[in-house]
Design an enzyme around this catalytic site. Structure first.
Site, short mmCIF file in Angstrom:
data_model
loop_
_atom_site.label_atom_id
_atom_site.label_comp_id
_atom_site.label_asym_id
_atom_site.label_seq_id
_atom_site.Cartn_x
_atom_site.Cartn_y
_atom_site.Cartn_z
N HIS A 222 -3.90 6.99 1.30
CA HIS A 222 -4.14 5.70 0.34
C HIS A 222 -5.41 5.25 0.73
O HIS A 222 -5.80 5.13 1.80
CB HIS A 222 -3.14 4.67 1.09
CG HIS A 222 -3.28 3.41 0.81
ND1 HIS A 222 -3.81 2.77 -0.50
CD2 HIS A 222 -3.66 2.23 1.64
CE1 HIS A 222 -3.99 1.43 -0.50
NE2 HIS A 222 -3.97 1.17 0.77
N CYS B 246 0.91 -1.25 0.09
CA CYS B 246 0.07 -0.03 -0.19
C CYS B 246 0.80 1.37 0.00
O CYS B 246 0.32 2.17 -0.56
CB CYS B 246 -0.94 0.04 1.25
SG CYS B 246 -2.14 -1.39 0.92
N ASN C 87 -9.92 -0.77 -2.49
CA ASN C 87 -8.50 -0.36 -2.48
C ASN C 87 -7.78 -1.05 -3.35
O ASN C 87 -7.66 -2.23 -3.57
CB ASN C 87 -8.22 -1.16 -0.77
CG ASN C 87 -6.68 -1.09 -0.45
OD1 ASN C 87 -5.67 -0.73 -1.38
ND2 ASN C 87 -6.34 -1.56 0.72
#
Ligand code: ACO
Length: 354
Positions: free
Chosen positions: A281, A114, A311
């Site tokens: 993020h 991430c 995501n």
């Protein structure tokens, strides 16, 4: 010493929209649960055969390169962030070099999940500032859909993730603001804590296990050798899928996100009130909302699009940055903070004067 500026930005998401209700065909879940816990309404899944992490990255890169006013042959270095590469090796960077018929430039893959895009941006920033390169292509791209456990067993992980790509071109700049301040990337901040590495990880294929003893090595037949790399037991026990202790990740994320954002502001003598846009993020809307509240930011100071894409790991920040820019939410001289937290754990931020 020059700063690095984002000279061009692009994104690509597959056409195929998968709603929360679509996921109900495969697992016991609900639109209500997913929206309430994560904010996600839908995500994109790449075509099974002809779209890969690299092809999506290439599409985003073409747009970014064109917007920078250059051609692929002008790029002098590639940094590609992903956790879902086309091949176990080589990395995706070289596949981009081939696809865009670039010169025989350096290509580096970053495997930081991430926080991968912010790490990649930081690496590229150092090369620009040192004068080594003039046009660096930084890509974040993921094809998660190929490797998710789309059953009830894997629902805590699989409902979160989606596919897509974002890319930027970094170039040197000596431009200043009207007040004489620096423009471009002001600073980047990278952190890790491997203590809990296994709670958000995909273990296989990997060398972590004591697969064989040297004495027995000569006795293994072909099937047994293959089994060590990828076995039926691994499939049956879901050991070829990502593993995540969601609540533990959540708890750490809501501490480290604000910390690394404040670090970037403090180093530059700025405060949260100075931020025009925070692009976190896109891990979970609840995490982003918690961070917003903790830093006392107004709605218009934070950009979220997890609702539409889920995501997308290393791609989430460049996709969100690109959309925010396309929507006119980032203007010249704006102060933009990119911040990420994820597997490792690793976390990072980049503060940019646009
Ligand atoms: N649908 C319906 N029910 C579900 C689902 C689902 N998709 N997933 C889990 N549940 C159930 C669980 O089984 C559990 O049921 P039980 O109470 O009967 O045992 C219940 O819902 C609650 O589960 P929790 O895991 O405690 O739910 P939580 O509120 O923590 O939400 C989530 C889970 C969304 C994963 C959250 O913990 C989270 O977002 N964590 C952070 C994730 C993150 O930031 N990851 C980092 C990025 S990923 C990367 O780096 C690769």
């Amino acid at each position: 010493m020059p700063s690095s500026k984002i000279a061009g930005i692009g994104m690509y998401v597959p056409e195929n929209v998968i709603t929360n209700n679509d996921l109900k065909k495969y697992m016991d879940t609900s639109d209500e649960w997913i929206q309430e816990r994560t904010g996600i309404k839908e995500r994109r899944y790449a075509h099974r055969t002809d779209e890969t992490t690299t092809t999506m990255g290439v599409e985003a890169a073409k747009i970014g390169i064109e917007r920078a006013g250059i051609t692929p042959q002008d790029i002098d270095f590639i940094v590609f962030a992903t956790l879902s590469p086309d091949y176990y090796f080589p990395g995706c960077g070289v596949l981009v070099q081939r696809a865009l018929k670039m010169k025989e430039i350096g290509a580096l893959d970053v495997r930081n999940q991430c926080s991968g895009f912010v790490y990649a941006l930081s690496v590229a920033d150092q090369f620009i500032k040192s004068g080594m390169y003039k046009n660096i292509l930084v890509i974040g791209s993921e094809k998660h859909s190929f490797g998710l456990d789309l059953t009830t067993r894997g629902r805590n992980v699989s409902v979160i993730f989606g596919d897509g790509a974002g890319a930027v071109v970094l170039q040197p700049t000596n431009e200043t603001t009207t007040a004489g301040g620096k423009r471009g990337i002001l600073s980047t901040h990278l952190h890790s804590d491997g203590e809990s590495a296994e709670i958000l990880a995909m273990y296989n294929p990997g060398t972590h296990a004591n697969h064989w003893s040297t004495e027995k090595f000569a006795d293994f037949n072909d099937a047994e050798m293959a089994d060590m790399f990828m076995s039926h037991a691994m499939i049956e026990n879901a050991q070829l899928f990502p593993n995540m202790d969601g609540p533990a990740v959540f708890k750490k994320a809501i501490v480290k996100f604000p910390e690394v954002i404040l670090e970037s502001l403090q180093v530059n003598g700025l405060s949260a009130a100075d931020l025009n846009l925070l692009i976190p993020h896109q891990a979970n809307l609840r995490i982003a909302q918690f961070v917003q509240q903790k830093l006392g930011l107004k709605d218009e100071q934070v950009y979220n699009n997890i609702q539409r894409y889920g995501n997308t790991t290393a791609a989430s920040i460049p996709i969100a940055l690109c959309e925010a820019w396309q929507e006119g939410k980032i203007k010249k001289n704006d102060l933009v903070c990119l911040a990420a937290f994820g597997s490792g754990f690793t976390w990072a931020s980049a503060l940019i004067r646009w």
